[in-house]
Design a protein around this motif. Structure first.
Motif, PDB file in Angstrom:
ATOM      1  N   ILE A  17       0.843  -1.195   0.000  1.00  0.00           N
ATOM      2  CA  ILE A  17       0.000   0.000   0.000  1.00  0.00           C
ATOM      3  C   ILE A  17       0.883   1.252   0.000  1.00  0.00           C
ATOM      4  N   ILE A  18       0.229   2.400  -0.001  1.00  0.00           N
ATOM      5  CA  ILE A  18       0.943   3.669  -0.064  1.00  0.00           C
ATOM      6  C   ILE A  18       1.994   3.777   1.045  1.00  0.00           C
ATOM      7  N   ALA A  19       3.141   4.342   0.694  1.00  0.00           N
ATOM      8  CA  ALA A  19       4.333   4.225   1.525  1.00  0.00           C
ATOM      9  C   ALA A  19       4.202   4.836   2.911  1.00  0.00           C
ATOM     10  N   ASP A  20       3.449   5.938   3.055  1.00  0.00           N
ATOM     11  CA  ASP A  20       3.434   6.624   4.345  1.00  0.00           C
ATOM     12  C   ASP A  20       2.345   6.136   5.296  1.00  0.00           C
ATOM     13  N   ASP A  21       1.620   5.097   4.917  1.00  0.00           N
ATOM     14  CA  ASP A  21       0.560   4.554   5.767  1.00  0.00           C
ATOM     15  C   ASP A  21       1.103   3.389   6.586  1.00  0.00           C
ATOM     16  N   LEU A  22       1.844   3.697   7.649  1.00  0.00           N
ATOM     17  CA  LEU A  22       2.433   2.638   8.465  1.00  0.00           C
ATOM     18  C   LEU A  22       1.389   1.845   9.224  1.00  0.00           C
ATOM     19  N   ALA A  23       0.300   2.497   9.617  1.00  0.00           N
ATOM     20  CA  ALA A  23      -0.764   1.765  10.303  1.00  0.00           C
ATOM     21  C   ALA A  23      -1.396   0.756   9.356  1.00  0.00           C
ATOM     22  N   GLY A  24      -1.605   1.152   8.112  1.00  0.00           N
ATOM     23  CA  GLY A  24      -2.137   0.228   7.119  1.00  0.00           C
ATOM     24  C   GLY A  24      -1.172  -0.908   6.833  1.00  0.00           C
ATOM     25  N   MET A  25       0.119  -0.590   6.738  1.00  0.00           N
ATOM     26  CA  MET A  25       1.134  -1.632   6.527  1.00  0.00           C
ATOM     27  C   MET A  25       1.116  -2.624   7.682  1.00  0.00           C
ATOM     28  N   ALA A  26       0.996  -2.113   8.901  1.00  0.00           N
ATOM     29  CA  ALA A  26       0.962  -2.997  10.074  1.00  0.00           C
ATOM     30  C   ALA A  26      -0.273  -3.886  10.046  1.00  0.00           C
ATOM     31  N   ALA A  27      -1.405  -3.347   9.580  1.00  0.00           N
ATOM     32  CA  ALA A  27      -2.633  -4.153   9.482  1.00  0.00           C
ATOM     33  C   ALA A  27      -2.463  -5.272   8.468  1.00  0.00           C
ATOM     34  N   VAL A  28      -1.843  -4.951   7.343  1.00  0.00           N
ATOM     35  CA  VAL A  28      -1.585  -5.987   6.329  1.00  0.00           C
ATOM     36  C   VAL A  28      -0.634  -7.031   6.898  1.00  0.00           C
ATOM     37  N   ALA A  29       0.411  -6.575   7.595  1.00  0.00           N
ATOM     38  CA  ALA A  29       1.383  -7.502   8.183  1.00  0.00           C
ATOM     39  C   ALA A  29       0.725  -8.432   9.185  1.00  0.00           C
ATOM     40  N   ALA A  30      -0.213  -7.902   9.978  1.00  0.00           N
ATOM     41  CA  ALA A  30      -0.900  -8.721  10.980  1.00  0.00           C
ATOM     42  C   ALA A  30      -1.761  -9.785  10.322  1.00  0.00           C
ATOM     43  N   ALA A  31      -2.279  -9.481   9.132  1.00  0.00           N
ATOM     44  CA  ALA A  31      -3.148 -10.430   8.423  1.00  0.00           C
ATOM     45  C   ALA A  31      -2.366 -11.414   7.560  1.00  0.00           C
ATOM     46  N   ALA A  32      -1.075 -11.155   7.378  1.00  0.00           N
ATOM     47  CA  ALA A  32      -0.308 -11.895   6.375  1.00  0.00           C
ATOM     48  C   ALA A  32       0.205 -13.247   6.851  1.00  0.00           C
ATOM     49  N   GLY A  33       0.130 -13.519   8.143  1.00  0.00           N
ATOM     50  CA  GLY A  33       0.573 -14.818   8.647  1.00  0.00           C
ATOM     51  C   GLY A  33       2.046 -15.061   8.368  1.00  0.00           C
ATOM     52  N   ASP A  34       2.348 -16.163   7.683  1.00  0.00           N
ATOM     53  CA  ASP A  34       3.737 -16.528   7.409  1.00  0.00           C
ATOM     54  C   ASP A  34       4.361 -15.696   6.304  1.00  0.00           C
ATOM     55  N   ILE A  35       3.569 -14.938   5.583  1.00  0.00           N
ATOM     56  CA  ILE A  35       4.100 -14.108   4.501  1.00  0.00           C
ATOM     57  C   ILE A  35       4.647 -12.814   5.098  1.00  0.00           C
ATOM     58  N   ALA A  36       5.932 -12.574   4.936  1.00  0.00           N
ATOM     59  CA  ALA A  36       6.545 -11.358   5.474  1.00  0.00           C
ATOM     60  C   ALA A  36       6.160 -10.170   4.601  1.00  0.00           C
ATOM     61  N   ILE A  37       5.935  -9.028   5.236  1.00  0.00           N
ATOM     62  CA  ILE A  37       5.678  -7.799   4.509  1.00  0.00           C
ATOM     63  C   ILE A  37       6.984  -7.011   4.425  1.00  0.00           C
ATOM     64  N   GLY A  38       7.278  -6.507   3.236  1.00  0.00           N
ATOM     65  CA  GLY A  38       8.474  -5.712   3.018  1.00  0.00           C
ATOM     66  C   GLY A  38       8.122  -4.289   2.633  1.00  0.00           C
ATOM     67  N   ALA A  39       9.008  -3.357   2.944  1.00  0.00           N
ATOM     68  CA  ALA A  39       8.830  -1.952   2.578  1.00  0.00           C
ATOM     69  C   ALA A  39       9.906  -1.566   1.570  1.00  0.00           C
ATOM     70  N   ASP A  40       9.524  -0.757   0.597  1.00  0.00           N
ATOM     71  CA  ASP A  40      10.478  -0.282  -0.410  1.00  0.00           C
ATOM     72  C   ASP A  40      10.331   1.227  -0.578  1.00  0.00           C
ATOM     73  N   GLU A  41       9.231   1.646  -1.200  1.00  0.00           N
ATOM     74  CA  GLU A  41       9.027   3.081  -1.391  1.00  0.00           C
ATOM     75  C   GLU A  41       8.952   3.842  -0.065  1.00  0.00           C
TER      76      GLU A  41
END
Length: 253
Positions: free
Chosen positions: A114-138
């Motif tokens: 998702i959009i780079a500056d939405d850390l809360a949204g990134m954390a929500a995706v990470a919490a739902a992702a289970g064994d799939i690691a979430i990475g940040a780039d932009e």
């Protein structure tokens, strides 16, 4: 860095630290949204010896991208690193739908959903992702950005580029910080970089604590390079450059 290395007879990686690896896996980018074309591309790169892959998503609906991801993962099979990258193309809800739909298919990590500056949204995706690691780039342009993503549980790894982190020393320091934080790293060049920038990335990737998410070199996609002998790759890997300086020679013509 190139001049300092040539004057001292030292490869750039030795100016940055101790070389930790001499042969590095390359991350192969697969496709752009066409399932049949992506499967052919993935099969070709698998046959060429690649052991790490990135599937471009965020180009269709979450459901369609998930179906394409599952199909590519099935073709590539086990024993390889498979990632996907939305380049900020999903909303948080779409990204959560996607990670739930690809659970168990062999996807190792999902970059910048998702959009780079939405850390809360990134954390929500990470919490739902289970064994799939979430990475940040932009979302990564400084050491502070890396720390924020780690503290917010918004990412378990990062894509690091010299153009975002202030050059080779900044890139090296970012890699070392990730090592201390236990975060996985992909070292990457921007699309269309020549062997000059790719050599810089390769030297850094040779010395930082981990490149668990492989190295992305982009000179191989160029019709013409600006060096006499572009960096050689084979079987989905590249060897560290041990000549003085960057280890590549500009073709002045």
């Amino acid at each position: 860095h190139d001049l300092s290395g040539k004057m001292s007879g030292t490869p750039v990686h030795a100016l940055l630290g101790e070389k930790k690896r001499s042969r590095l896996p390359l991350l192969a980018v697969v496709g752009g949204g066409d399932l049949e074309g992506d499967l052919r591309d993935a099969e070709k790169k698998k046959a060429a010896g690649f052991t790490a892959y990135k599937i471009k998503v965020g180009v269709d609906t979450a459901a369609n991208d998930a179906a394409r991801t599952r199909a590519i993962c099935k073709l590539l099979g086990g024993g390889v690193l498979i990632s996907s990258d939305a380049n900020q193309g999903f909303s948080a809800d779409e990204a959560i739908s996607y990670v739930r739909a690809v659970q168990g298919c062999g996807l190792g990590f999902f970059e910048q959903p998702i959009i780079a500056d939405d850390l809360a949204g990134m954390a929500a995706v990470a919490a739902a992702a289970g064994d799939i690691a979430i990475g940040a780039d932009e979302g990564i342009h400084s050491l502070a950005d890396i720390r924020r993503h780690h503290e917010c549980k918004a990412a378990r790894g990062v894509g690091l580029k010299a153009i975002k982190l202030g050059g080779l020393r900044g890139l090296t320091e970012a890699g070392r910080l990730c090592g201390r934080l236990g975060m996985s790293v992909n070292v990457s060049c921007k699309t269309g970089e020549s062997s000059i920038a790719c050599a810089g990335a390769l030297h850094v990737a040779s010395v930082i604590p981990n490149i668990a998410w492989a190295l992305t070199l982009t000179h191989i996609a160029l019709a013409e390079d600006v060096t006499r002998h572009p960096i050689a790759t084979a079987n989905g890997h590249v060897n560290a450059l041990d000549r003085p300086g960057l280890g590549v020679d500009v073709d002045d013509e």
